[in-house]
Motif scaffolding. Structure first.
Motif, PDB file in Angstrom:
ATOM      1  N   ARG B  62       0.820  -0.857  -0.165  1.00  0.00           N
ATOM      2  CA  ARG B  62       0.194   0.028  -0.053  1.00  0.00           C
ATOM      3  C   ARG B  62       0.896   1.658  -0.234  1.00  0.00           C
ATOM      4  NH1 ARG B  62      -5.782  -1.440   2.971  1.00  0.00           N
ATOM      5  NH2 ARG B  62      -5.530  -2.993   3.502  1.00  0.00           N
ATOM      6  N   SER B  63       1.516   1.487   0.769  1.00  0.00           N
ATOM      7  CA  SER B  63       2.653   2.227   0.408  1.00  0.00           C
ATOM      8  C   SER B  63       3.574   2.891  -0.314  1.00  0.00           C
ATOM      9  CB  SER B  63       3.637   2.379   2.365  1.00  0.00           C
ATOM     10  OG  SER B  63       3.778   1.139   1.618  1.00  0.00           O
ATOM     11  N   THR B  64       4.122   1.936  -0.816  1.00  0.00           N
ATOM     12  CA  THR B  64       4.649   1.899  -2.482  1.00  0.00           C
ATOM     13  C   THR B  64       3.683   1.258  -3.819  1.00  0.00           C
ATOM     14  OG1 THR B  64       5.124  -0.819  -2.451  1.00  0.00           O
ATOM     15  CG2 THR B  64       6.655   0.628  -0.823  1.00  0.00           C
ATOM     16  N   GLY B  65       3.094   0.799  -3.720  1.00  0.00           N
ATOM     17  CA  GLY B  65       2.349   0.238  -5.610  1.00  0.00           C
ATOM     18  C   GLY B  65       2.746  -1.235  -5.772  1.00  0.00           C
ATOM     19  N   ILE B 215      -6.098   6.127  -6.494  1.00  0.00           N
ATOM     20  CA  ILE B 215      -5.021   6.046  -5.618  1.00  0.00           C
ATOM     21  C   ILE B 215      -4.455   4.849  -6.270  1.00  0.00           C
ATOM     22  CG2 ILE B 215      -3.140   5.367  -3.508  1.00  0.00           C
ATOM     23  CD1 ILE B 215      -5.326   7.001  -2.185  1.00  0.00           C
ATOM     24  N   ILE B 387       3.747   8.156   7.609  1.00  0.00           N
ATOM     25  CA  ILE B 387       2.416   7.430   7.332  1.00  0.00           C
ATOM     26  C   ILE B 387       1.847   6.754   7.913  1.00  0.00           C
ATOM     27  CG2 ILE B 387       2.040   4.736   5.710  1.00  0.00           C
ATOM     28  CD1 ILE B 387       4.782   5.787   4.522  1.00  0.00           C
ATOM     29  N   ARG B 409      -1.271   7.175  -0.306  1.00  0.00           N
ATOM     30  CA  ARG B 409      -0.355   6.336   0.273  1.00  0.00           C
ATOM     31  C   ARG B 409       0.625   6.288   1.336  1.00  0.00           C
ATOM     32  NH1 ARG B 409       0.301   2.189  -3.554  1.00  0.00           N
ATOM     33  NH2 ARG B 409      -0.326   2.366  -5.552  1.00  0.00           N
ATOM     34  N   THR B 410      -0.933   7.847   1.706  1.00  0.00           N
ATOM     35  CA  THR B 410      -0.122   7.533   3.849  1.00  0.00           C
ATOM     36  C   THR B 410      -1.305   7.353   4.258  1.00  0.00           C
ATOM     37  OG1 THR B 410      -1.052   9.717   3.686  1.00  0.00           O
ATOM     38  CG2 THR B 410       1.174  10.192   2.327  1.00  0.00           C
ATOM     39  N   LEU B 412      -2.870   3.718   5.561  1.00  0.00           N
ATOM     40  CA  LEU B 412      -2.530   2.388   5.292  1.00  0.00           C
ATOM     41  C   LEU B 412      -3.987   2.072   5.949  1.00  0.00           C
ATOM     42  CD1 LEU B 412       1.207   1.398   4.965  1.00  0.00           C
ATOM     43  CD2 LEU B 412      -0.399   2.751   3.359  1.00  0.00           C
ATOM     44  N   ALA B 430       5.211  -0.692   5.944  1.00  0.00           N
ATOM     45  CA  ALA B 430       5.500   0.222   4.822  1.00  0.00           C
ATOM     46  C   ALA B 430       7.212   0.902   5.713  1.00  0.00           C
ATOM     47  CB  ALA B 430       4.839   1.520   5.752  1.00  0.00           C
TER      48      ALA B 430
END
Lengths: 162, 577
Positions: B62-65, B215, B387, B409-410, B412, B430
């Motif tokens: 989620r934090s990087t894709g 997102i 995050i 993406r901040t 989660l 993350a």
């Protein structure tokens, strides 16, 4: 409303459970299901009879399409199509009813495929209404059991219902 | 040259660009773990529970894709991943989960640590594989990454029988992946996009509802362009928070059950809803028949099954949000006439009145710590540059309401499945992906205990993850429902014994801080953020505090209960029953 949905799927293990699982997981109903290989042995065809309002049927076809192993989904109800089902019926008629059973079988263009001292096993093919009518007519003669294949269907060439 | 299945697997992962795996060893995956022992390219992060591994991979994703990767053993190792997989599945998060399996010849024999994980995970994965032949292995890995990351992303599980990883074969790598039965639609239908533009141009009271799809597709610039170009207010679902900055003047915050008054009002009064990458979850719509009664609906989503699943839609557009919005913005720019500007201003003024009428607020106290105050302080101190992960329940809703997410993406959080125990391992994942960022889990005292064992993972990997525990000694959201809807019968929601979180943290080698008074909140946060270690911050908060506003389940979303009119709300509640 009832819909006959025809699927082309990858002939892999586990595909049937993906499809059955989709129906049970989302609370859709399967009235009948039949599976067989197509001309390409890597592809199977499935015919599913289900029911629901327009929104449910739309969801069913979309959800089926979404499954990775499903190649094509056709809602037969949208097309002019031919559908058939086969039934094997074991009847145990009284002596005086035997002739009637044979006569009905003939009228419905069925065949006696097995007989014993007390029973006939009759095979009939047709659409659902015909199968249903045949079963109803044989009931008074004493049906011991019957087995239905479930419906299979194919689109008539070149015609789409408006 | 022939190499083992385990080597094929590691080589395939390398080629897929995998740097981190979250996992836990066991009997049937020892071949693979042996290769990871001195592997320079791939680091395995050993969690303390397989569920933690999956959530960590999820937080990483989620934090990087990028897809998160998990490796666990057979049987219980595999079944422990299910909650994590279902969490990722509901929120469309790309994961590749490798589970060990007993040797092919033993499958189905109830062997030691055997579980039919392909059967068990079928409904909560996007797809899953059982590798029966080593020759298929590299190709399956390739397909798994492709399926997990394309279309509407999701988790994919690969079950690896021990003999497959032990036997040998040539390594084959196909440059491209093509699956004939899987072709996601990315481009929106042009005709529909033109229709949508016409509707937008004609609308007087339009609202955008942006979801997680904005997102995932990376379409937030296009979203902002659409909103700003014609001044359409934007409300963001829990999964969509951050797609437009929370501080943006067009942001209405979150809609739905615990959404803002003005977002819900705007939806109910709108003549056009532009739903983008969202799926009309029941927490957003409330009572379906009464949802957005005056609005035409444009629905953009990559998953056709999301469209017309819950609400009627006038213009369905199946496609990737970023691409559809790019096309839509282009058409709009050529189409829009000027006189229409005035109408829009009246609508914005109306929304402003609602904002002033009932802003998102709470009653501050200098006696007892209000949980919202902690979240607000976290926002003030980080200026949105962190995050945030959350657990599930009141902590999650307060985080969503009072932290202004300015970047995608901040946030989660487990939106769809609502998984307690998600936030802490997700924060670990993350932090692995973003070693220099401040990662904070906003937790409750109930949720944090669901994966508290991951303290060891955080400490050993020297991860400076911060956990802010809003400690009220209750399963707060359950307690809130019991207070409002079950005559204050607090059946099994009082936790009674809650461990001393400071001591727990210290026992694991992390730092522990505690605040019992409002004046201590800021100093504790400041100190916690300064310490370059894993930190638990225990905030003893007002246990009576509830999440407001609130729409009772299955009520129309503008029938909201507010804090200051508790008595009135209770009467309203009785009337609704």
């Amino acid at each position: 409303m009832r819909h006959t949905i025809s699927l082309l799927v990858e002939n892999k293990f586990g595909v049937l459970s993906r499809i059955a699982g989709l129906f049970s997981g989302r609370g859709y109903n399967i009235e009948s299901l039949s599976v067989g290989e197509t001309i390409d042995p890597q592809i199977s065809t499935m015919t599913i009879v289900t029911s629901g309002d327009d929104q449910i049927i739309e969801q069913i076809t979309k959800q089926l399409n979404k499954l990775i192993d499903v190649i094509k989904v056709i809602d037969m109800t949208e097309f002019d199509h031919v559908e058939r089902e086969m039934v094997l019926i074991k009847v145990a008629p009284k002596q005086e009813d035997k002739a009637e059973v044979l006569r009905l079988t003939e009228i419905f263009r069925g065949r006696v495929v097995d007989s014993s001292k007390t029973t006939y096993t009759v095979e009939v093919t047709g659409d659902e209404k015909k199968i249903q009518a045949f079963i109803e007519l044989l009931k008074p003669a004493g049906i011991k059991e019957f087995v239905r294949t479930g419906k299979i269907a194919i689109v008539r060439e070149g015609i789409k219902k408006s | 040259m022939k190499i083992t299945g385990a080597e094929i697997l590691i080589e395939s992962l390398k080629r897929e660009g995998v740097k981190h795996i979250f996992g836990y060893p066991g009997g049937v995956v020892l071949n693979i773990f042996d290769l990871l022992y001195d592997n320079k390219d791939i680091q395995l992060i050993l969690t303390r529970h397989e569920q933690g591994a999956v959530h960590a991979a999820d937080g990483y994703a989620r934090s990087t894709g990028k897809p998160g990767v998990v490796l666990v053993t057979s049987g219980p190792g595999a079944t422990n991943t299910i909650t994590g997989i279902a969490t990722a599945s509901m929120d469309s998060i790309p994961l590749i989960v490798f589970s060990g399996q007993v040797p092919t010849m033993l499958i189905g024999n109830d062997a030691f640590q055997e579980a039919d994980i392909v059967g068990i995970s079928r409904p909560c994965t996007k797809y899953n594989f059982l590798v029966k032949d080593i020759k298929d292995l590299s190709n399956i890995v390739r397909e798994a990454f492709y399926i997990a990351t394309s279309g509407r992303p999701g988790p994919v599980l690969i079950d690896l029988p021990k003999d497959v990883t032990a036997s040998k074969a040539e390594f084959i790598w196909q440059e491209t992946v093509k699956i004939r039965s899987y072709n996601p639609t990315y481009e929106g239908n042009k005709w529909m996009i033109i229709q949508a533009a016409h509707l937008i141009a004609k609308s007087k009271r339009a609202v955008i509802i942006a979801g997680g799809g904005v997102i995932i597709s990376g379409g937030y610039r296009e979203l902002r362009e659409l909103a700003e170009f014609i001044d359409i207010p934007v409300t963001m679902t829990l999964m969509g928070l951050g797609s437009l900055p929370g501080t943006h003047e067009l942001s209405l915050g979150m809609p739905g059950m615990h959404g803002t008054y003005y977002a819900n009002k705007a939806i109910q009064e709108a003549d056009l809803l532009i739903a983008i990458g969202m799926r009309f979850d029941d927490r957003v719509t409330g009572k379906l028949d009464a949802f957005a009664p005056h609005a035409k609906i444009i629905h953009i989503d990559i998953d056709p099954t999301s469209i017309r699943k819950n609400v009627r839609v006038d213009i369905p557009i199946v496609g990737d949000v970023k691409r559809v919005l790019t096309a839509l913005n282009k058409v709009l720019k050529e189409d829009i006439k000027e006189q229409w500007d005035e109408v829009r201003k009246a609508w914005l003024r109306q929304i402003d009145t609602w904002k002033k009428e009932r802003p998102m607020t709470y009653t501050y106290s200098d006696e007892v710590i209000k949980p919202q105050f902690v979240v607000e302080k976290i926002y003030d101190l980080t200026k949105g540059n962190a995050i945030i992960t959350t657990e599930v329940g009141q902590n999650q809703m307060w985080a969503a309401q009072f932290y202004k997410f300015d970047r995608p993406r901040t946030l989660l959080t487990s939106g769809g499945l609502g998984t307690m125990g998600y936030g802490f391992p997700a924060a670990i994942g993350a932090q692995i992906a973003h070693p220099d960022k401040l990662v904070i889990d906003i937790a409750g005292d109930g949720s944090i205990q669901m994966n508290i064992q991951e303290l060891a993972t955080a400490v050993i990997n020297k991860l400076p993850v911060k956990v802010a525990i809003l400690n009220n000694h209750y399963l707060g959201m359950v307690r809130q429902w019991q207070e409002l809807f079950f005559h204050e019968r607090y059946s099994y929601s009082h936790l009674e014994v809650v461990p001393d979180f400071v001591k727990v943290a210290e026992a694991y080698g992390a730092a522990g801080l505690k605040a019992t008074r409002p004046s201590e909140v800021e100093p504790v946060l400041k100190e916690g953020f300064k310490i370059k270690k894993t930190v638990f911050m225990d905030f003893i908060v007002d246990w009576k505090e509830k999440v407001y506003p609130m729409v009772p389940a299955n009520a129309p979303i503008d029938h909201m209960l507010f804090e200051e009119q508790k008595e009135k709300s209770e009467k309203k509640l009785k009337a609704l029953k």
